[in-house]
Design a protein around this motif. Structure first.
Motif, PDB file in Angstrom:
ATOM      1  N   TRP A 164      -3.108  -5.000   6.689  1.00  0.00           N
ATOM      2  CA  TRP A 164      -4.604  -5.043   6.416  1.00  0.00           C
ATOM      3  C   TRP A 164      -4.503  -5.619   5.027  1.00  0.00           C
ATOM      4  N   GLY A 165      -3.986  -5.162   3.994  1.00  0.00           N
ATOM      5  CA  GLY A 165      -3.889  -5.405   2.686  1.00  0.00           C
ATOM      6  C   GLY A 165      -3.293  -6.982   2.377  1.00  0.00           C
ATOM      7  N   GLY A 175      -2.674   2.752   0.403  1.00  0.00           N
ATOM      8  CA  GLY A 175      -2.874   3.403   1.683  1.00  0.00           C
ATOM      9  C   GLY A 175      -1.467   3.571   2.464  1.00  0.00           C
ATOM     10  N   GLY A 185      -4.208  -4.065  12.039  1.00  0.00           N
ATOM     11  CA  GLY A 185      -4.269  -4.346  10.395  1.00  0.00           C
ATOM     12  C   GLY A 185      -4.958  -5.650  10.144  1.00  0.00           C
ATOM     13  N   GLY A 191      -6.867   3.814  -2.208  1.00  0.00           N
ATOM     14  CA  GLY A 191      -6.165   3.586  -0.764  1.00  0.00           C
ATOM     15  C   GLY A 191      -5.360   4.694  -0.547  1.00  0.00           C
ATOM     16  N   ASN A 223      -2.021  -0.300   7.185  1.00  0.00           N
ATOM     17  CA  ASN A 223      -2.753  -0.307   5.805  1.00  0.00           C
ATOM     18  C   ASN A 223      -2.036  -1.434   5.203  1.00  0.00           C
ATOM     19  N   SER A 279      -8.845  -6.881   8.478  1.00  0.00           N
ATOM     20  CA  SER A 279      -9.019  -7.509   7.443  1.00  0.00           C
ATOM     21  C   SER A 279     -10.215  -8.504   7.660  1.00  0.00           C
ATOM     22  N   GLN A 301      -4.540  -1.378  -0.188  1.00  0.00           N
ATOM     23  CA  GLN A 301      -3.768  -0.919   1.159  1.00  0.00           C
ATOM     24  C   GLN A 301      -2.202  -0.733   0.834  1.00  0.00           C
ATOM     25  N   GLN A 314      -6.026  -9.624   3.960  1.00  0.00           N
ATOM     26  CA  GLN A 314      -7.140  -9.930   3.305  1.00  0.00           C
ATOM     27  C   GLN A 314      -7.459 -10.952   2.283  1.00  0.00           C
TER      28      GLN A 314
END
Length: 411
Positions: free
Chosen positions: A62-63, A355, A114, A230, A59, A118, A352, A66
């Motif tokens: 990914w954030g 998350g 992750g 999230g 998570n 994105s 995220q 992004q």
């Protein structure tokens, strides 16, 4: 296709179906990770916290990735980002199946997947659709792609259950990796990029747009609200099956609850996307978080049965990913189209981070208390904060969302 031409009817459907299928695969595989938890930890003899940490890292990565993938998509086109994301996803799932220790599992399932998310999930797909479609068709495109993505998530739940039961979790992860790689051609219809700058903002660099956004209180409130989203979704997706098993329900019923979330998400995402053109988005988002809070309070106040779990799953599923297209549209209306993927990526980082805490704290608290009660309380509390935060957002546009100087090309 001519650089200034709008997509034909046939190409419009090809574009939204491609985007929807890619989101369905990307988010659907992630949606089923709660089903992998028990097989993975049991086969390796790991505590629940190890799996939870891998999901939490996923998570967070990914954030963090992004905004970067959003900037690359804004400057060079979404097609390249989608292709790289698909390749990373397939490799990550394969390496996850081969991991022999916690470090390898976290590196593959956490870091690599992750990064892949994105480049393949709604941050990139919605940004591409927002650029390709003119304003009058944009809401339709986001709604249909989101609904198709929800259908994909729904179909993946029983598919993954069947794979886990018949082939084991390592083979299931490998099959899913091959399925993702087979979707590579779907990135081609989404490869349109912005060639010219918005009217009134000639040569505007991304840093200036980001600084303008960071100076607005509404941008920070949007981040705060998405943090809550999230936290709630990651916690529920990862631990609802375990919570239901703890209260006497079976694995099949837990899987059915996840499938119902995905099923309701089909209709909820479509409804939320279409509603964004009818009502003020910040009020819609505030109401959505308030209904989530009410649903969690009602679920926790009742005995845990199959019926109550399914009802909760349907309500939460209807409100599941509808926040994404509405938040993307709110960012676009407030700050314009030119760097929508970059700015949405920054907002999504807040999602995220939430998350990360939803997944990691879920495992950490459970390993120490053998209960998820405090996490449910936390999800309810931050839901109340999110509803208030969205209501207070100043959504006055900083710049026009579109202009006559905007055109699309196929690289």
């Amino acid at each position: 296709m001519n650089a200034n031409a709008s997509p034909t009817a046939a190409s419009r459907w090809a574009i939204v179906i491609s985007g929807g299928v890619l989101m369905g695969l990307s988010l659907g595989i992630r949606h089923t990770q709660g089903l992998f938890m028990q097989p993975v930890t049991s086969s390796h003899g790991w505590p629940l916290e190890t799996f939870g940490l891998a999901l939490a890292v996923q998570n967070l990565v990914w954030g963090l990735a992004q905004p970067v993938t959003g900037l690359v998509a804004d400057r060079y086109g979404s097609g390249r980002v989608l292709c790289l994301g698909i390749l990373a996803y397939g490799l990550g799932l394969y390496l996850m199946a081969q991991a022999g220790g916690p470090a390898g599992f976290i590196a593959s399932h956490g870091v690599l997947i992750g990064i892949a998310l994105s480049g393949t999930a709604f941050g990139t797909v919605y940004g591409a659709l927002s650029r390709i479609f003119e304003p009058r068709r944009r809401g339709w495109a986001l709604a249909v792609a989101g609904a198709i993505g929800g259908l994909g998530q729904f179909c993946l739940v029983p598919f993954v259950q069947h794979l886990l039961a018949g082939a084991g979790w390592q083979n299931a992860a490998t099959v899913l990796g091959l399925l993702v790689l087979a979707s590579l051609p779907l990135a081609l219809p989404l490869r349109a990029r912005v060639l010219e700058k918005q009217a009134g903002l000639p040569g505007r660099p991304p840093g200036a747009s980001v600084r303008d956004a960071l100076r607005r209180r509404g941008f920070w409130l949007l981040n705060l609200g998405f943090f809550a989203c999230g936290f709630q979704l990651a916690f529920i997706a990862a631990y609802l099956p375990a919570y239901l098993l703890q209260h006497g329900l079976g694995l099949e019923q837990a899987g059915t609850a996840l499938a119902l979330i995905a099923l309701a998400n089909i209709f909820g995402t479509y409804a939320c996307s279409r509603s964004a053109g009818l009502w003020r988005i910040k009020h819609l988002l505030a109401g959505l978080y308030a209904v989530r809070v009410a649903a969690m309070l009602l679920f926790l106040s009742m005995p845990v049965t199959a019926a109550s779990a399914y009802a909760f799953a349907l309500v939460m599923g209807f409100l599941w990913l509808g926040t994404a297209p509405m938040t993307n549209e709110l960012v676009l209306r407030m700050f314009g189209l030119r760097y929508v993927a970059t700015l949405f990526g920054i907002v999504f980082l807040g999602h995220q981070v939430g998350g990360f805490f939803g997944v990691w704290l879920g495992a950490w608290v459970y390993d120490r208390t053998h209960s998820y009660e405090w996490l449910w309380i936390g999800a309810i509390a931050i839901g109340c904060v999110a509803a208030a935060a969205h209501w207070l957002i100043d959504d006055t546009p900083l710049a026009a969302s579109d202009g006559p100087g905007l055109r699309l090309v196929r690289p």
